[in-house]
Design a protein around this motif. Sequence first.
Motif, PDB file in Angstrom:
ATOM      1  N   GLU A  64       3.109   5.965  -2.733  1.00 31.10           N
ATOM      2  CA  GLU A  64       4.282   6.718  -3.189  1.00 31.10           C
ATOM      3  C   GLU A  64       4.278   6.852  -4.709  1.00 31.10           C
ATOM      4  O   GLU A  64       4.561   7.918  -5.252  1.00 31.10           O
ATOM      5  CB  GLU A  64       5.557   6.019  -2.702  1.00 31.10           C
ATOM      6  CG  GLU A  64       6.793   6.853  -2.847  1.00 31.10           C
ATOM      7  CD  GLU A  64       8.001   6.240  -2.172  1.00 31.10           C
ATOM      8  OE1 GLU A  64       9.114   6.549  -2.620  1.00 31.10           O
ATOM      9  OE2 GLU A  64       7.838   5.469  -1.207  1.00 31.10           O
ATOM     10  N   GLN A  65       3.915   5.782  -5.411  1.00 32.78           N
ATOM     11  CA  GLN A  65       3.857   5.822  -6.873  1.00 32.78           C
ATOM     12  C   GLN A  65       2.779   6.805  -7.338  1.00 32.78           C
ATOM     13  O   GLN A  65       2.980   7.550  -8.293  1.00 32.78           O
ATOM     14  CB  GLN A  65       3.581   4.425  -7.411  1.00 32.78           C
ATOM     15  CG  GLN A  65       3.663   4.339  -8.917  1.00 32.78           C
ATOM     16  CD  GLN A  65       3.504   2.909  -9.414  1.00 32.78           C
ATOM     17  OE1 GLN A  65       3.303   1.988  -8.643  1.00 32.78           O
ATOM     18  NE2 GLN A  65       3.593   2.734 -10.714  1.00 32.78           N
ATOM     19  N   ALA A  66       1.651   6.834  -6.656  1.00 30.84           N
ATOM     20  CA  ALA A  66       0.574   7.763  -7.014  1.00 30.84           C
ATOM     21  C   ALA A  66       1.023   9.209  -6.822  1.00 30.84           C
ATOM     22  O   ALA A  66       0.742  10.076  -7.657  1.00 30.84           O
ATOM     23  CB  ALA A  66      -0.664   7.479  -6.173  1.00 30.84           C
ATOM     24  N   ALA A  88       0.842  -1.198   0.000  1.00 27.50           N
ATOM     25  CA  ALA A  88       0.000   0.000   0.000  1.00 27.50           C
ATOM     26  C   ALA A  88       0.878   1.249   0.000  1.00 27.50           C
ATOM     27  O   ALA A  88       0.614   2.198  -0.748  1.00 27.50           O
ATOM     28  CB  ALA A  88      -0.930   0.002   1.210  1.00 27.50           C
ATOM     29  N   GLN A  89       1.937   1.246   0.809  1.00 26.38           N
ATOM     30  CA  GLN A  89       2.829   2.403   0.857  1.00 26.38           C
ATOM     31  C   GLN A  89       3.514   2.621  -0.488  1.00 26.38           C
ATOM     32  O   GLN A  89       3.662   3.756  -0.936  1.00 26.38           O
ATOM     33  CB  GLN A  89       3.862   2.233   1.973  1.00 26.38           C
ATOM     34  CG  GLN A  89       3.249   2.357   3.355  1.00 26.38           C
ATOM     35  CD  GLN A  89       4.251   2.091   4.467  1.00 26.38           C
ATOM     36  OE1 GLN A  89       5.282   1.483   4.238  1.00 26.38           O
ATOM     37  NE2 GLN A  89       3.936   2.557   5.663  1.00 26.38           N
ATOM     38  N   PRO A 104       1.150   3.122   9.607  1.00 25.76           N
ATOM     39  CA  PRO A 104       1.608   1.949   8.858  1.00 25.76           C
ATOM     40  C   PRO A 104       0.497   1.098   8.235  1.00 25.76           C
ATOM     41  O   PRO A 104       0.722   0.437   7.234  1.00 25.76           O
ATOM     42  CB  PRO A 104       2.399   1.142   9.878  1.00 25.76           C
ATOM     43  CG  PRO A 104       2.017   1.674  11.203  1.00 25.76           C
ATOM     44  CD  PRO A 104       1.528   3.066  11.004  1.00 25.76           C
ATOM     45  N   ASP A 105      -0.703   1.117   8.802  1.00 30.28           N
ATOM     46  CA  ASP A 105      -1.769   0.246   8.305  1.00 30.28           C
ATOM     47  C   ASP A 105      -2.813   0.968   7.454  1.00 30.28           C
ATOM     48  O   ASP A 105      -3.913   0.484   7.258  1.00 30.28           O
ATOM     49  CB  ASP A 105      -2.453  -0.461   9.488  1.00 30.28           C
ATOM     50  CG  ASP A 105      -3.029   0.529  10.489  1.00 30.28           C
ATOM     51  OD1 ASP A 105      -2.675   1.740  10.412  1.00 30.28           O
ATOM     52  OD2 ASP A 105      -3.823   0.116  11.351  1.00 30.28           O
ATOM     53  N   VAL A 106      -2.457   2.148   6.918  1.00 30.91           N
ATOM     54  CA  VAL A 106      -3.412   2.932   6.141  1.00 30.91           C
ATOM     55  C   VAL A 106      -3.638   2.287   4.767  1.00 30.91           C
ATOM     56  O   VAL A 106      -2.739   1.682   4.195  1.00 30.91           O
ATOM     57  CB  VAL A 106      -2.901   4.396   6.002  1.00 30.91           C
ATOM     58  CG1 VAL A 106      -1.698   4.465   5.086  1.00 30.91           C
ATOM     59  CG2 VAL A 106      -4.004   5.311   5.503  1.00 30.91           C
ATOM     60  N   ILE A 145      -3.436   8.236   0.240  1.00 31.62           N
ATOM     61  CA  ILE A 145      -3.210   9.289  -0.751  1.00 31.62           C
ATOM     62  C   ILE A 145      -3.827  10.592  -0.270  1.00 31.62           C
ATOM     63  O   ILE A 145      -3.202  11.656  -0.349  1.00 31.62           O
ATOM     64  CB  ILE A 145      -3.768   8.875  -2.133  1.00 31.62           C
ATOM     65  CG1 ILE A 145      -2.952   7.716  -2.701  1.00 31.62           C
ATOM     66  CG2 ILE A 145      -3.765  10.051  -3.107  1.00 31.62           C
ATOM     67  CD1 ILE A 145      -3.540   7.084  -3.948  1.00 31.62           C
ATOM     68  N   LYS A 146      -5.034  10.519   0.276  1.00 31.77           N
ATOM     69  CA  LYS A 146      -5.698  11.728   0.790  1.00 31.77           C
ATOM     70  C   LYS A 146      -4.876  12.365   1.904  1.00 31.77           C
ATOM     71  O   LYS A 146      -4.646  13.574   1.906  1.00 31.77           O
ATOM     72  CB  LYS A 146      -7.099  11.382   1.314  1.00 31.77           C
ATOM     73  CG  LYS A 146      -8.103  11.043   0.247  1.00 31.77           C
ATOM     74  CD  LYS A 146      -9.422  10.629   0.861  1.00 31.77           C
ATOM     75  CE  LYS A 146     -10.356  10.043  -0.173  1.00 31.77           C
ATOM     76  NZ  LYS A 146     -11.576   9.500   0.434  1.00 31.77           N
ATOM     77  N   LEU A 147      -4.431  11.541   2.859  1.00 40.55           N
ATOM     78  CA  LEU A 147      -3.647  12.059   3.981  1.00 40.55           C
ATOM     79  C   LEU A 147      -2.311  12.640   3.516  1.00 40.55           C
ATOM     80  O   LEU A 147      -1.875  13.690   3.990  1.00 40.55           O
ATOM     81  CB  LEU A 147      -3.402  10.958   5.022  1.00 40.55           C
ATOM     82  CG  LEU A 147      -4.622  10.468   5.798  1.00 40.55           C
ATOM     83  CD1 LEU A 147      -4.267   9.233   6.641  1.00 40.55           C
ATOM     84  CD2 LEU A 147      -5.167  11.577   6.692  1.00 40.55           C
TER      85      LEU A 147
END
Length: 190
Positions: free
Chosen positions: A151-153, A146-147, A173-175, A181-183
């Motif tokens: 980061e790619q987005a 997810a991270q 860590p668990d987002v 992306i919003k945060l």
Amino acid sequence: MIGQLSGTLAQKNPPEILVDCHGVGYEVSVPMSTFYHLPAVGQPVVLLTHFVVREDAQLLYGFGTAAEREAFRQLIKISGVGPRTALAVLSGLSVAELAQAITAQEAGRLVKVPGIGKKTAERLLLELKGKLGAELSSPRSASSDAQADIEQALRALGYNDKEAAAAVQALPPDVGVSEGIKLALKALAR
């Protein structure tokens, strides 16, 4: 034959340096990752080295860490990859980044290195699989996936690597991807 040099750094002229070892000056080619960590001219320096003897030259390559030298040695074993190309790879990517690219089979990261084309990148991935980056081949967790997606987005939205990495580091860590992306965008807007 020459495994290590200890002496005084006499000259810095990227990618070459001159190391004075008790009156004998050794010309050493180093990757930029090593070059950036060198002391000032006139200061003591210790480098691990790889000595190459060719029909027309004797060349010395220097490295700040054993991992860099080992990666260099693995790279030059590959058909079509010489010492200059290996130095270019290690100048463009850290050993950890190279290992991650090999483990994830990401040819795109290697193609960004000057002098590495698509075919060479694919050959590097094939030849180095299991030899370099094996320690990183453990399955990635969902949160790291997810991270990486977040980061790619952010990079796709125009943020540079440093900004995107910093924003992802600040996230829980668990987002999830969309929430992350919003945060991250809120944090970067400040």
